[in-house]
Design a protein around this motif. Sequence first.
Motif, PDB file in Angstrom:
ATOM      1  N   ARG A 660       0.861  -1.191   0.000  1.00  0.00           N
ATOM      2  CA  ARG A 660       0.000   0.000   0.000  1.00  0.00           C
ATOM      3  C   ARG A 660       0.893   1.235   0.000  1.00  0.00           C
ATOM      4  O   ARG A 660       1.727   1.400   0.892  1.00  0.00           O
ATOM      5  CB  ARG A 660      -0.915   0.022   1.219  1.00  0.00           C
ATOM      6  CG  ARG A 660      -1.924   1.182   1.176  1.00  0.00           C
ATOM      7  CD  ARG A 660      -2.686   1.350   2.484  1.00  0.00           C
ATOM      8  NE  ARG A 660      -3.389   0.126   2.847  1.00  0.00           N
ATOM      9  CZ  ARG A 660      -3.171  -0.535   3.981  1.00  0.00           C
ATOM     10  NH1 ARG A 660      -2.268  -0.096   4.835  1.00  0.00           N
ATOM     11  NH2 ARG A 660      -3.848  -1.625   4.258  1.00  0.00           N
ATOM     12  N   VAL A 661       0.738   2.090  -0.990  1.00  0.00           N
ATOM     13  CA  VAL A 661       1.579   3.285  -1.096  1.00  0.00           C
ATOM     14  C   VAL A 661       0.705   4.529  -1.176  1.00  0.00           C
ATOM     15  O   VAL A 661      -0.468   4.456  -1.535  1.00  0.00           O
ATOM     16  CB  VAL A 661       2.508   3.222  -2.340  1.00  0.00           C
ATOM     17  CG1 VAL A 661       3.441   2.030  -2.244  1.00  0.00           C
ATOM     18  CG2 VAL A 661       1.699   3.167  -3.623  1.00  0.00           C
ATOM     19  N   TYR A 662       1.287   5.670  -0.812  1.00  0.00           N
ATOM     20  CA  TYR A 662       0.586   6.944  -0.937  1.00  0.00           C
ATOM     21  C   TYR A 662       1.584   8.038  -1.257  1.00  0.00           C
ATOM     22  O   TYR A 662       2.764   7.943  -0.902  1.00  0.00           O
ATOM     23  CB  TYR A 662      -0.204   7.273   0.332  1.00  0.00           C
ATOM     24  CG  TYR A 662       0.633   7.525   1.565  1.00  0.00           C
ATOM     25  CD1 TYR A 662       0.935   8.825   1.980  1.00  0.00           C
ATOM     26  CD2 TYR A 662       1.115   6.466   2.332  1.00  0.00           C
ATOM     27  CE1 TYR A 662       1.693   9.064   3.102  1.00  0.00           C
ATOM     28  CE2 TYR A 662       1.875   6.697   3.463  1.00  0.00           C
ATOM     29  CZ  TYR A 662       2.168   7.994   3.847  1.00  0.00           C
ATOM     30  OH  TYR A 662       2.924   8.227   4.966  1.00  0.00           O
ATOM     31  N   GLU A 663       1.118   9.073  -1.936  1.00  0.00           N
ATOM     32  CA  GLU A 663       1.964  10.206  -2.313  1.00  0.00           C
ATOM     33  C   GLU A 663       1.817  11.269  -1.228  1.00  0.00           C
ATOM     34  O   GLU A 663       0.708  11.609  -0.833  1.00  0.00           O
ATOM     35  CB  GLU A 663       1.516  10.750  -3.677  1.00  0.00           C
ATOM     36  CG  GLU A 663       2.550  11.616  -4.374  1.00  0.00           C
ATOM     37  CD  GLU A 663       2.575  13.016  -3.807  1.00  0.00           C
ATOM     38  OE1 GLU A 663       3.655  13.639  -3.831  1.00  0.00           O
ATOM     39  OE2 GLU A 663       1.521  13.491  -3.334  1.00  0.00           O
ATOM     40  N   SER A 664       2.951  11.796  -0.721  1.00  0.00           N
ATOM     41  CA  SER A 664       2.909  12.612   0.493  1.00  0.00           C
ATOM     42  C   SER A 664       3.174  14.092   0.280  1.00  0.00           C
ATOM     43  O   SER A 664       3.178  14.850   1.246  1.00  0.00           O
ATOM     44  CB  SER A 664       3.932  12.072   1.499  1.00  0.00           C
ATOM     45  OG  SER A 664       5.249  12.154   0.975  1.00  0.00           O
ATOM     46  N   ALA A 665       3.401  14.545  -0.954  1.00  0.00           N
ATOM     47  CA  ALA A 665       3.733  15.948  -1.180  1.00  0.00           C
ATOM     48  C   ALA A 665       2.668  16.706  -1.970  1.00  0.00           C
ATOM     49  O   ALA A 665       2.860  17.876  -2.300  1.00  0.00           O
ATOM     50  CB  ALA A 665       5.077  16.065  -1.901  1.00  0.00           C
ATOM     51  N   GLY A 666       1.562  16.046  -2.277  1.00  0.00           N
ATOM     52  CA  GLY A 666       0.478  16.738  -2.956  1.00  0.00           C
ATOM     53  C   GLY A 666       0.645  16.854  -4.456  1.00  0.00           C
ATOM     54  O   GLY A 666       0.185  17.826  -5.063  1.00  0.00           O
TER      55      GLY A 666
END
Length: 672
Positions: A660-666
Amino acid sequence: VTPGPSQMPQLLTKGGYRYFHAHRPDEALNAEGVPRDFIWVGPDGTHLLTSRGFVCGFMRPDSLPGDFATNWEKAVETVFDKEAKNRLVPQGGHALSLPCGCDDSRPLRAWLNITQEPRLPLADFIHEWNRREKTPLSFGTPIDFFHGLEKDRASLPHHDGILDPCMWTYWYGLNGNGGLRNWRTQANEVLVSGECFSSCAKTLGESYPEAEYERLWHDLFRVSSHAQMWLFSADYASQLHRIKTTLSVGKDLRDDAMRKIAGRIEVKNNKSCVVLFNDLPWERTEVVPVWAELQDVTTTNIVVRDGQGRMVPYQPIDINWFEVTSPPTAFREANLLVQARVPAMGYTTLYFEPAAGDITLPDVSSSATTLDTESIAIEFSGRGVESILDKRSGTRYNLPGAVIFNEIEDTGPYHYGPVIKTYRWTDTRLTSLVRGTLRSSFTLEGSLGPHQVVLTGHLYPRARRVLFEAQINSAGGSGHFMSTVGFPSAGKFVTDTHFCIEDRDVARISYTGEERRRKNVFYGGHWVNYSDGVNDVTLIGTTGEKGYQFFPEENVLGHFLLMVIPPDTTTWERYVTKDREGLGLQYFNYQLLFHSGDWKAANVVRHSLEAQHPILPVFPNHPRLPQERTLPEEKSFLALSPAAVQCSAFYRDRGRHLVRVYESAGSSATVS
């Protein structure tokens, strides 16, 4: 309860939910102009039909006069004034929810006290209402209300982003080291880490304990529901035992997975060694504490090497001398710091070998007034750490890491009365200062009124980072302990929440109503970043507490560590857990990270994750058979790029590996 972070629309939608209802904070959100019913738009553009209510529903007998059959107009007016009017500000959709009950009331009973709970004749009132009025009134479930609200979807206003930047402020620091929040944070991190290493071990043919992890996650969720920090003593003891057991069993699973991997490494000639594990999917070079064991009983010095035979920088912290002669010269065990490079979600092997000469411990002093490293200069005074100079930017920060105690006049709801006195260090003693090649450290001791505080700091010469370890011997009372840092100029704050970064501007927050009785308090996850456009520093908290307060008149940020509440002998609170008194020794740690550029440029998200997930040393003392030791001395199982993308889970589920991954800088990203 409170609506949660701005990422809730996406999180709930991904979880299969179509609707969301929150109760608090009603008065504050009214003051900020948040609609009553609206479409909540998340940072990624997800739309979620949302409504908000009021903390309690029908629970008072005066909300519904008993003579409504004969005095109908008065009854309708009373119900409207006491139960409906506040739910119509601001105006919402055409469906109106009038909830029944409150925290401790029984269904359809008026909550007066433990001996009087008269029945509320709501069913009779609804029957009479529908006989007299055109607008229908009925009992229903939350889904019935939202089905009615769904008809207004096209006309409902939209609200972007943040709803509640404060959340449940009363619990910041409650119960301290005995608090469920502290242990929940640890258990969550251990379970995530354990799943990673168990998944890595599965690729080598080891079994994956899927059922055990499923049970542990459920146990963690069981201690995460509403108001558990305020439980009665017996119930609280049960929940505290459950979460500590979850943490302990989770550590066993994690450590077992690492041992199984380490046992498959082809170690050189059975030399003394340690395997360092990194559960984050990027390469890390850090100063790591390790325990070195040697087989040579005549060792007087030591050298550390990696798998390619290259020397690894190290700094001795303490020596377990083997000889009983005085002075001793030989040792077999040593407590070291090593500067190690560890591959992405993988491991590296370090060897300990005897060396010529004598091992030398760093000098220890107790009379210094400054501590100077390559990147940071610290000045000490009777107030503790008087200042920190970030040499790269030339910026000085006042009283960084200091611990204060705010004494409270316990007169307000939830023990949130005004601060009547702030205790600060005035006669601090420097008891130890160590200058080392990899880490320099200091220890300060002093009093905050009746409380004793020991503050230890660690500096890393080539890193713009200071780690603080606070030991508070609390005498109880009424108030709260905070760590603080003073800034050179006015700036802006951002903080992490759950899968999202949010701005925090206390000047734009309405401190109105029950939930926001202390000004300038806000919610943050593990870190808060300050920036004035030139200078940037991040306060990283790692012990489970989430609350912060800004003091604009001093330009100081405070981080809640421990709330103390006096014992109660007269009200129902006398049954509540004694941990809320916050007595005795309590331990907290937090870091200051100085950097250039904003939080995105410095990748504060990853630095915070590194603080929460330290590199772990394991001895390969459970080796497999020689023909099964086929792993190299260094290996990466999973790497993730680019740097703005983070991994929140790597686990097994019904025969599949899931990441599970997510982008953290918008921003958008192509992920490898």
